[in-house]
Design a protein around this motif. Sequence first.
Motif, PDB file in Angstrom:
ATOM      1  N   THR A   1       4.459  -4.841   1.589  1.00 55.05           N
ATOM      2  CA  THR A   1       4.384  -4.733   0.134  1.00 55.05           C
ATOM      3  C   THR A   1       3.821  -3.359  -0.195  1.00 55.05           C
ATOM      4  O   THR A   1       3.884  -2.453   0.648  1.00 55.05           O
ATOM      5  CB  THR A   1       3.552  -5.900  -0.454  1.00 55.05           C
ATOM      6  OG1 THR A   1       3.480  -5.765  -1.865  1.00 55.05           O
ATOM      7  CG2 THR A   1       2.132  -5.955   0.113  1.00 55.05           C
ATOM      8  N   THR A   2       3.319  -3.203  -1.419  1.00 54.29           N
ATOM      9  CA  THR A   2       2.772  -1.896  -1.799  1.00 54.29           C
ATOM     10  C   THR A   2       1.377  -2.063  -2.374  1.00 54.29           C
ATOM     11  O   THR A   2       0.990  -3.163  -2.769  1.00 54.29           O
ATOM     12  CB  THR A   2       3.644  -1.211  -2.871  1.00 54.29           C
ATOM     13  OG1 THR A   2       3.741  -2.082  -3.992  1.00 54.29           O
ATOM     14  CG2 THR A   2       5.024  -0.883  -2.347  1.00 54.29           C
TER      15      THR A   2
ATOM     16  N   HIS B   1       1.931  11.645  -4.905  1.00 53.80           N
ATOM     17  CA  HIS B   1       3.136  11.951  -5.671  1.00 53.80           C
ATOM     18  C   HIS B   1       3.916  10.702  -6.074  1.00 53.80           C
ATOM     19  O   HIS B   1       4.938  10.784  -6.727  1.00 53.80           O
ATOM     20  CB  HIS B   1       4.023  12.930  -4.897  1.00 53.80           C
ATOM     21  CG  HIS B   1       4.551  12.367  -3.614  1.00 53.80           C
ATOM     22  ND1 HIS B   1       3.724  11.939  -2.608  1.00 53.80           N
ATOM     23  CD2 HIS B   1       5.810  12.144  -3.200  1.00 53.80           C
ATOM     24  CE1 HIS B   1       4.467  11.486  -1.623  1.00 53.80           C
ATOM     25  NE2 HIS B   1       5.730  11.600  -1.954  1.00 53.80           N
ATOM     26  N   HIS B   2       3.446   9.525  -5.628  1.00 55.98           N
ATOM     27  CA  HIS B   2       4.001   8.259  -6.112  1.00 55.98           C
ATOM     28  C   HIS B   2       2.843   7.401  -6.607  1.00 55.98           C
ATOM     29  O   HIS B   2       1.687   7.679  -6.283  1.00 55.98           O
ATOM     30  CB  HIS B   2       4.700   7.498  -4.983  1.00 55.98           C
ATOM     31  CG  HIS B   2       5.949   8.157  -4.492  1.00 55.98           C
ATOM     32  ND1 HIS B   2       7.019   8.439  -5.296  1.00 55.98           N
ATOM     33  CD2 HIS B   2       6.293   8.592  -3.251  1.00 55.98           C
ATOM     34  CE1 HIS B   2       7.962   9.024  -4.585  1.00 55.98           C
ATOM     35  NE2 HIS B   2       7.547   9.135  -3.337  1.00 55.98           N
ATOM     36  N   ASP B   3       3.165   6.333  -7.338  1.00 50.91           N
ATOM     37  CA  ASP B   3       2.113   5.434  -7.832  1.00 50.91           C
ATOM     38  C   ASP B   3       1.835   4.277  -6.884  1.00 50.91           C
ATOM     39  O   ASP B   3       0.905   3.503  -7.078  1.00 50.91           O
ATOM     40  CB  ASP B   3       2.516   4.857  -9.194  1.00 50.91           C
ATOM     41  CG  ASP B   3       2.709   5.953 -10.223  1.00 50.91           C
ATOM     42  OD1 ASP B   3       1.941   6.935 -10.158  1.00 50.91           O
ATOM     43  OD2 ASP B   3       3.637   5.861 -11.047  1.00 50.91           O
ATOM     44  N   ARG B   4       2.684   4.109  -5.879  1.00 43.76           N
ATOM     45  CA  ARG B   4       2.498   3.020  -4.926  1.00 43.76           C
ATOM     46  C   ARG B   4       2.644   3.555  -3.507  1.00 43.76           C
ATOM     47  O   ARG B   4       3.440   4.457  -3.257  1.00 43.76           O
ATOM     48  CB  ARG B   4       3.564   1.926  -5.138  1.00 43.76           C
ATOM     49  CG  ARG B   4       3.460   1.176  -6.452  1.00 43.76           C
ATOM     50  CD  ARG B   4       2.256   0.246  -6.488  1.00 43.76           C
ATOM     51  NE  ARG B   4       2.214  -0.567  -7.699  1.00 43.76           N
ATOM     52  CZ  ARG B   4       1.766  -0.135  -8.878  1.00 43.76           C
ATOM     53  NH1 ARG B   4       1.341   1.116  -9.017  1.00 43.76           N
ATOM     54  NH2 ARG B   4       1.765  -0.924  -9.931  1.00 43.76           N
TER      55      ARG B   4
ATOM     56  N   PRO C   1       3.415   2.135   0.487  1.00 40.35           N
ATOM     57  CA  PRO C   1       3.821   0.941   1.226  1.00 40.35           C
ATOM     58  C   PRO C   1       2.803   0.549   2.302  1.00 40.35           C
ATOM     59  O   PRO C   1       2.212   1.418   2.946  1.00 40.35           O
ATOM     60  CB  PRO C   1       5.146   1.355   1.863  1.00 40.35           C
ATOM     61  CG  PRO C   1       5.124   2.835   1.913  1.00 40.35           C
ATOM     62  CD  PRO C   1       4.275   3.292   0.767  1.00 40.35           C
TER      63      PRO C   1
ATOM     64  N   ASN D   1      -2.673  -6.950  -4.360  1.00 43.00           N
ATOM     65  CA  ASN D   1      -2.345  -6.399  -5.673  1.00 43.00           C
ATOM     66  C   ASN D   1      -3.572  -5.973  -6.467  1.00 43.00           C
ATOM     67  O   ASN D   1      -3.458  -5.303  -7.484  1.00 43.00           O
ATOM     68  CB  ASN D   1      -1.503  -7.398  -6.475  1.00 43.00           C
ATOM     69  CG  ASN D   1      -0.046  -7.344  -6.046  1.00 43.00           C
ATOM     70  OD1 ASN D   1       0.388  -6.376  -5.411  1.00 43.00           O
ATOM     71  ND2 ASN D   1       0.715  -8.374  -6.379  1.00 43.00           N
TER      72      ASN D   1
ATOM     73  N   ALA E   1      -0.769   7.244   7.685  1.00 41.23           N
ATOM     74  CA  ALA E   1      -0.075   6.064   8.200  1.00 41.23           C
ATOM     75  C   ALA E   1      -0.990   5.390   9.217  1.00 41.23           C
ATOM     76  O   ALA E   1      -1.564   6.067  10.072  1.00 41.23           O
ATOM     77  CB  ALA E   1       1.233   6.476   8.849  1.00 41.23           C
TER      78      ALA E   1
ATOM     79  N   SER F   1       1.798   2.071   5.733  1.00 43.05           N
ATOM     80  CA  SER F   1       2.933   2.296   6.633  1.00 43.05           C
ATOM     81  C   SER F   1       3.476   3.711   6.506  1.00 43.05           C
ATOM     82  O   SER F   1       4.434   4.077   7.165  1.00 43.05           O
ATOM     83  CB  SER F   1       4.021   1.246   6.432  1.00 43.05           C
ATOM     84  OG  SER F   1       4.653   1.386   5.194  1.00 43.05           O
ATOM     85  N   ARG F   2       2.869   4.534   5.657  1.00 47.30           N
ATOM     86  CA  ARG F   2       3.226   5.952   5.635  1.00 47.30           C
ATOM     87  C   ARG F   2       1.997   6.743   5.209  1.00 47.30           C
ATOM     88  O   ARG F   2       1.018   6.166   4.741  1.00 47.30           O
ATOM     89  CB  ARG F   2       4.385   6.251   4.692  1.00 47.30           C
ATOM     90  CG  ARG F   2       4.063   6.041   3.219  1.00 47.30           C
ATOM     91  CD  ARG F   2       5.141   6.620   2.305  1.00 47.30           C
ATOM     92  NE  ARG F   2       5.062   8.078   2.266  1.00 47.30           N
ATOM     93  CZ  ARG F   2       5.808   8.830   1.465  1.00 47.30           C
ATOM     94  NH1 ARG F   2       6.696   8.274   0.652  1.00 47.30           N
ATOM     95  NH2 ARG F   2       5.686  10.144   1.450  1.00 47.30           N
ATOM     96  N   SER F   3       2.067   8.051   5.354  1.00 49.44           N
ATOM     97  CA  SER F   3       0.987   8.915   4.890  1.00 49.44           C
ATOM     98  C   SER F   3       1.315   9.408   3.496  1.00 49.44           C
ATOM     99  O   SER F   3       2.485   9.514   3.130  1.00 49.44           O
ATOM    100  CB  SER F   3       0.856  10.124   5.816  1.00 49.44           C
ATOM    101  OG  SER F   3       0.743   9.712   7.153  1.00 49.44           O
TER     102      SER F   3
END
Lengths: 123, 421
Positions: free
Chosen positions: A56-57, A64-67, A69, A89, A99, A117-119
């Motif tokens: 999920t997020t 640079h994104h709001d969520r 993963p 949540n 990550a 799951s990512r940096s």
Amino acid sequence: MKEYEKVCIVCPVGCRLTITEDSNSNNGYRVEGNNCPRGEKYGIKEVTNPTRVLTTTVKISGAHHDRIPVISSDGLPKKKLFECMEIINDVNIVAPIKAGDVIVEDILDTGVDIVASRSMDKQ
Amino acid sequence: MLNYDIVVIGGGPAGLAAAIEAKKNGINNILIIERDKELGGILQQCIHNGFGLHVFKEELTGPGYAEKFINELKSLNIEYKLDTMVLDITEDKMISAINTEDGFMEIKAEAVVLAMGCRERPRGALSIPGTRPAGVFTAGTAQRFINMEGYMVGKKVVILGSGDIGLIMARRLTLEGAEVKAVAELMSYSGGLTRNIVQCLDDFDIPLLLSHTVVDIKGKDRVEGVVIAKVDENKKPIPGTEKLYECDTLLLSVGLIPENELSSGAGIELDSTTNGPKVNESMETNIEGIFACGNVVHVHDLVDYVTEESIRAGRNAAKFIKKELKKDSHTINTKAKDGIRYIIPHEIRVENLDNTLDMFMRVTDVYRDAKLVIKADGEIVREIKKKHLAPGEMERIKIPVKDIKNNNISNITVEVQGKVK
Ligand SMILES: Cc1cc2nc3c(=O)[nH]c(=O)nc-3n(C[C@H](O)[C@H](O)[C@H](O)COP(=O)(O)OP(=O)(O)OC[C@H]3O[C@@H](n4cnc5c(N)ncnc54)[C@H](O)[C@@H]3O)c2cc1C
Ligand code: SF4
């Protein structure tokens, strides 16, 4: 003797498993239809304590994104997925994140962590 | 004007793998052009796990898979431009691109790798009658909204199309608190993997309606419901079977189309079945020095195969620069026969093969206990038994070069023998 029909979801092959209660077997069950040993393990788990990996997020600020993963470090009990979602949540984190960073430790005392799951770098 | 040995268009898994491989093969002057604000392509929104089983022998998420390649790219110091859109490519490899920093750019490349991926078939490409209220999204757009921007698309959802993206989105929406009322599928089988039907639909008791389609969308400003009907063998809705599903959102997961406006503009020949460029064994198009790989060539369901194919494109683009790619070689054509929809590559210059000939293909129907039969000029060279074949699952065949090299074969065909399920 109880018999269950399940589809193995461990890999994309999707073997159709028949799991039968069998007191003569070491682990109490006999699994048929699996192409590999992972299917046997999955089949027994699926009829005793089914688990799912959760992806999920989580809310992140400063990236640079709001969520961002996230993934559970292991299978979570299927019954607890929605409860886990509620906890996840409510989390807010701040960049930078690497990550593999643990975002929620030992969620619901399951022994499973929720990890990024990512940096994401700081913007 | 800028000059590069190799320009890669698109920074998704295909472009990344091609650039990395070209660099490893001795080419230093490489540029990747990506229109998005980061590298990784569509993988960045595919947050579920299941990527990389073939390539890394572990189950990664889409962003996790992309990060491995992005890190490698950075450690190899390969140049890339983000937020940059390629507008045009010419036959002699002049690329026009634009971004807010450099403005309009003309870039001359010795070789080009096309890796623009694919896009989703929009509603316009489908003929669903009814009003045009808000609340109709393609599944991929919804995936991007939810997973990257944190914007929830709706509360009660119907999904049309049961390919993997539709299935994955059914689970994702459910976990985020939406109620997915049904997944409707026009065909009599799902295009998605069985494991996704189990863990995305069955786990949450979401009904899968096979041989059903959406025949009407209700609502004025926002979707208020959709009408779903059963279809007959000719995919025509059966009168009297219509049922209204109350919902505020309809997701369309009805297919992907390779993104080839740029390719057509350059005069690249496309295959009318795949909608992607025709390619040879080196992933080179009909224009010398222009290569293509990934979803721009044919829609892949496994990113691992995208990587494999793109490594080949990158290696051969490097060979082309080094003038090691052989032009005049004995050439074999491939042909899709009974039960096979298409084969990649279209043409094989035997001299350029290393150890094996790798072919990717899709079947036309669902088969059980069938076999893939490969023939060279009508004679069987290999038969591969298959328990299960489905249009949604790409098949890969490897043939040892020694089996085809020293004969003067002019064509290789593949067909399915077995019963349609
Ligand atoms: C919505 C969606 C969901 C998917 N989900 C899965 C999944 O769950 N599992 C799976 O294995 N596969 C999935 N796929 C398939 C997936 O696309 C492939 O596995 C893989 O990402 C394809 O890699 P690619 O590099 O060819 O294309 P992409 O990842 O699409 O990358 C193409 C890149 O090119 C860029 N580009 C395009 N045109 C231009 C231009 N003119 N100028 C500059 N840049 C440009 C794009 O911005 C993009 O970053 C999905 C595909 C889609 C569309
Ligand atoms: S049994 Fe083995 S081969 Fe079959 S689906 Fe499970 S993991 Fe894959």
